[in-house]
Design an enzyme around this catalytic site. Structure first.
Site: not given
Ligand SMILES: Cc1ncc(COP(=O)(O)O)c(C=O)c1O
Length: 287
Positions: A33, A52, A100, A102, A147, A179, A203
């Site tokens: 997403y 991304r 379903r 895998h 993501k 993070e 991320l």
């Molecule tokens: C795990 C994670 N890290 C960092 C971010 C920040 O990303 P962005 O600045 O692109 O929204 C997000 C955003 O949802 C996230 O889910």
């Protein structure tokens, strides 16, 4: 529930959007997403988000069901139909509908869901006085650079924070701060900006990239290296970034004050510069 959904090639009110229970997103979490914020009806950093999205899709060997041009047209149309100026656009792509199993099914058509919701209003008080956070273990998989829609460890960590009244949970893996559950984390010490490096443990935040860029433009020293929770707690300033809340000062972690317990000067400066950057790009750019 206000908003617009685009599901199965059709626009509809958000609350009527549905997908099959056989969708691999629902069954297996087999999807990715993106979240994009609009200001004055203009998406900010759209290319960064779509880049991304491409990377996430490539890593799952999932084809983008529309060309980028078509996707942008759909975003513009969904936004127009929503009537919102300041909105959050969610794009979700799954491997699609299939019985379903895998392994990847043959000849499956990816599902594209696009929604537009009114942007959440974030209390100004949080920016003025700072937010609180906890530190907790990073229990996620080892591909946090994707993501993916599988974010259960993030959900559980955020719930842990929420139960003690904290705004965010900051994650630590092997004594390294990675993070937040939905944000990147930045610590400032002696005027230097520290944040975890890009790679499979975080991320690559679109907001993070903009903020680091702004810091470098201001001739600040940016160090993309891991640091431990002790370093975080002894920082002069801490802030977190994401698309929705932008630059958020963190003044308390695990009930302990960071610095003097107020949003720091550098944090506020970068927050202001980010706002100016947004304004510049959302008053000039069109899709
Ligand atoms: C795990 C994670 N890290 C960092 C971010 C920040 O990303 P962005 O600045 O692109 O929204 C997000 C955003 O949802 C996230 O889910």
């Amino acid at each position: 529930m206000e908003g617009i959904a685009y599901v199965n090639d059709t626009f509809m009110p958000l609350e009527t959007g549905q997908i099959s229970i056989e969708d691999r997103g629902f069954q297996l979490g087999d999807g990715v997403y993106e979240v994009i914020k609009t200001y004055n009806s203009v998406p900010f950093a759209l290319e960064g988000h779509l880049n991304r999205l491409d990377r996430s899709l490539n890593m799952l060997e999932l084809p983008l069901p529309k060309s980028r041009k078509e996707l942008k047209r759909l975003i513009r149309e969904a936004l127009r139909r929503s009537g919102f100026q300041d909105a959050l656009i969610y794009l979700q792509i799954t491997r699609g509908w299939a019985p379903r199993q895998h392994a990847f099914p043959d000849k499956v058509k990816p599902t594209l869901v696009l929604t537009v919701r009114r942007a959440r209003s974030i209390p100004q008080d949080l920016y003025d006085h700072g937010a609180s956070a906890i530190v907790t273990g990073d229990e996620r998989w080892l591909r946090c650079d994707i993501k993916s829609i599988c974010i259960l460890p993030n959900v559980l960590a955020k719930e842990k924070a929420t139960r003690v009244g904290a705004f965010e949970a900051i994650l630590a893996r092997d004594d390294r701060i990675t993070e937040g559950t939905s944000s990147n984390v930045v610590a400032i010490k002696s005027g230097r900006i520290y944040t975890a490096p890009e790679g499979n443990w975080i991320l690559s935040g679109v907001t993070r990239a903009h903020v680091l860029d702004l810091a470098r433009r201001e001739c600040m020293i940016v160090i993309e290296e891991f640091f431990d929770p002790e370093f975080l707690m002894s920082a002069d300033e801490v802030f977190i970034t994401n698309t929705s809340f932008e630059v958020m000062p963190v003044v308390t972690i695990d009930k302990q004050s960071i610095g003097d317990g107020q949003p720091g000067k550098i944090t506020c400066r970068l927050g202001q510069l980010y706002k100016e950057e947004v304004l510049l790009h959302t008053t000039q750019t069109v899709l």
